[in-house]
Scaffold this motif. Sequence first.
Motif, mmCIF file in Angstrom:
data_model
loop_
_atom_site.group_PDB
_atom_site.id
_atom_site.type_symbol
_atom_site.label_atom_id
_atom_site.label_comp_id
_atom_site.label_asym_id
_atom_site.label_seq_id
_atom_site.Cartn_x
_atom_site.Cartn_y
_atom_site.Cartn_z
ATOM 1 N N SER A 86 0.899 -1.173 0.249
ATOM 2 C CA SER A 86 0.138 -0.001 -0.138
ATOM 3 C C SER A 86 0.810 1.308 -0.061
ATOM 4 N N ALA A 87 0.932 2.090 -1.297
ATOM 5 C CA ALA A 87 1.590 3.253 -1.006
ATOM 6 C C ALA A 87 0.970 4.025 -2.297
ATOM 7 N N LEU A 88 1.607 5.208 -2.394
ATOM 8 C CA LEU A 88 1.344 6.156 -3.517
ATOM 9 C C LEU A 88 2.479 5.554 -4.514
ATOM 10 N N TYR A 89 1.984 5.228 -5.757
ATOM 11 C CA TYR A 89 3.010 4.981 -6.931
ATOM 12 C C TYR A 89 2.742 6.214 -7.876
ATOM 13 N N PHE A 90 4.095 6.764 -8.192
ATOM 14 C CA PHE A 90 4.206 7.854 -9.126
ATOM 15 C C PHE A 90 4.953 7.600 -10.371
ATOM 16 N N CYS A 91 4.439 8.164 -11.477
ATOM 17 C CA CYS A 91 5.287 7.884 -12.780
ATOM 18 C C CYS A 91 5.733 9.269 -12.979
ATOM 19 N N ALA A 92 7.020 9.334 -13.581
ATOM 20 C CA ALA A 92 7.782 10.561 -13.838
ATOM 21 C C ALA A 92 8.173 10.327 -15.494
ATOM 22 N N SER A 93 8.301 11.567 -16.173
ATOM 23 C CA SER A 93 8.819 11.413 -17.501
ATOM 24 C C SER A 93 9.829 12.587 -17.855
ATOM 25 N N SER A 94 10.650 12.205 -18.550
ATOM 26 C CA SER A 94 11.703 13.275 -18.970
ATOM 27 C C SER A 94 11.990 13.087 -20.637
ATOM 28 N N GLY A 95 12.671 14.114 -21.212
ATOM 29 C CA GLY A 95 12.864 13.930 -22.589
ATOM 30 C C GLY A 95 14.272 13.276 -22.663
ATOM 31 N N GLN A 96 15.121 12.889 -21.897
ATOM 32 C CA GLN A 96 16.350 12.656 -21.764
ATOM 33 C C GLN A 96 16.629 11.173 -21.495
ATOM 34 N N GLN A 97 17.647 10.770 -21.825
ATOM 35 C CA GLN A 97 18.052 9.079 -21.645
ATOM 36 C C GLN A 97 18.777 9.287 -20.400
ATOM 37 N N LEU A 98 19.888 10.159 -20.241
ATOM 38 C CA LEU A 98 20.484 10.197 -19.131
ATOM 39 C C LEU A 98 20.148 10.954 -17.896
ATOM 40 N N GLY A 99 20.747 11.116 -16.853
ATOM 41 C CA GLY A 99 20.505 11.746 -15.596
ATOM 42 C C GLY A 99 20.764 13.022 -15.648
ATOM 43 N N GLY A 100 20.273 13.808 -14.646
ATOM 44 C CA GLY A 100 20.712 15.162 -14.553
ATOM 45 C C GLY A 100 19.949 16.378 -15.394
ATOM 46 N N GLU A 101 18.713 15.527 -15.381
ATOM 47 C CA GLU A 101 17.506 16.336 -15.924
ATOM 48 C C GLU A 101 16.249 16.386 -14.964
ATOM 49 N N LYS A 102 15.422 17.327 -15.005
ATOM 50 C CA LYS A 102 14.254 17.339 -14.217
ATOM 51 C C LYS A 102 13.181 16.434 -14.678
ATOM 52 N N LEU A 103 12.759 15.727 -13.552
ATOM 53 C CA LEU A 103 11.534 14.796 -14.043
ATOM 54 C C LEU A 103 10.223 15.600 -13.618
ATOM 55 N N PHE A 104 9.151 15.027 -14.433
ATOM 56 C CA PHE A 104 7.856 15.700 -14.414
ATOM 57 C C PHE A 104 6.964 14.601 -13.994
ATOM 58 N N PHE A 105 6.401 14.821 -12.730
ATOM 59 C CA PHE A 105 5.621 13.703 -12.173
ATOM 60 C C PHE A 105 4.025 13.723 -12.542
ATOM 61 N N GLY A 106 3.399 12.660 -12.428
ATOM 62 C CA GLY A 106 2.044 12.638 -12.620
ATOM 63 C C GLY A 106 1.623 12.735 -11.034
ATOM 64 N N SER A 107 0.228 12.663 -11.110
ATOM 65 C CA SER A 107 -0.620 12.795 -9.749
ATOM 66 C C SER A 107 -0.357 11.430 -8.641
ATOM 67 N N GLY A 108 -0.187 10.501 -9.740
ATOM 68 C CA GLY A 108 -0.017 9.277 -8.745
ATOM 69 C C GLY A 108 -1.176 8.285 -8.662
ATOM 70 N N THR A 109 -1.108 7.022 -8.332
ATOM 71 C CA THR A 109 -1.993 6.174 -7.964
ATOM 72 C C THR A 109 -1.937 5.961 -6.579
ATOM 73 N N GLN A 110 -3.070 5.961 -5.815
ATOM 74 C CA GLN A 110 -3.067 5.472 -4.592
ATOM 75 C C GLN A 110 -3.297 4.050 -4.379
ATOM 76 N N LEU A 111 -2.716 3.117 -4.131
ATOM 77 C CA LEU A 111 -2.775 1.734 -3.755
ATOM 78 C C LEU A 111 -3.367 1.500 -2.381
ATOM 79 N N SER A 112 -4.214 0.765 -2.217
ATOM 80 C CA SER A 112 -4.653 0.457 -0.924
ATOM 81 C C SER A 112 -4.830 -1.165 -0.957
ATOM 82 N N VAL A 113 -3.880 -1.835 -0.310
ATOM 83 C CA VAL A 113 -4.020 -3.368 -0.240
ATOM 84 C C VAL A 113 -4.893 -3.749 1.094
ATOM 85 N N LEU A 114 -5.823 -4.460 1.083
ATOM 86 C CA LEU A 114 -6.760 -4.691 2.395
ATOM 87 C C LEU A 114 -6.637 -6.176 2.654
#
Lengths: 114, 117
Positions: A86-114
């Motif tokens: 159970s957690a928030l799962y975020f996806c992020a994207s960027s235009g580059q392959q290598l690190g050192g760039e800023k990531l743009f995050f989505g609003s997330g999926t809140q997963l609840s496991v009962l």
Amino acid sequence: DSGVTQTPKHLITATGQRVTLRCSPRSGDLSVYWYQQSLDQGLQFLIHYYNGEERAKGNILERFSAQQFPDLHSELNLSSLELGDSALYFCASSGQQLGGEKLFFGSGTQLSVL
Amino acid sequence: GESVGLHLPTLSVQEGDNSIINCAYSNSASDYFIWYKQESGKGPQFIIDIRSNMDKRQGQRVTVLLNKTVKHLSLQIAATQPGDSAVYFCAENRQHAGGTSYGKLTFGQGTILTVHP
């Protein structure tokens, strides 16, 4: 709005089940990242895909897997779910392959496991 | 182990004051640092970044300072507004042995900033 779309926004399921989280990156971005956010672990890097290929793995459990499709959307599959997943799962994207760039995050999926 | 951590978990300020949020990092190999803001129900939002070859970088109402000697990063917000209330994360990007890092950010625990009107 970051331009990154995640669905569903909320997901409630039971232990032992399998779920799929979906992410559409910003238009033109080739890199997709998945992060998990929990109260005890904070934001943890899971996996990175670039143009359909896996580029880096972080603290991702073997029960979890991901893929990036030709249209660049990505899916995170979580199986044999446990309460601790159970957690928030975020996806992020960027235009580059290598690190050192800023990531743009989505609003997330809140997963609840009962 | 290596980590990025914040000194203060909470910070309360009055509207109009300047805010300073601090962050310590432990890996001297880190070469890229980012500050993110996360509001309730939203994903982290990029604020400002700085590379290790710089000491200071300014944005709109925000300034990031990097002190590599003591491995310290700070975010200064000028004339803090109620809309600035959020959790602020510092993140570092570490070089792999091959010189690439693939955006594998390591995040700090976060600081909760509360701005009182």
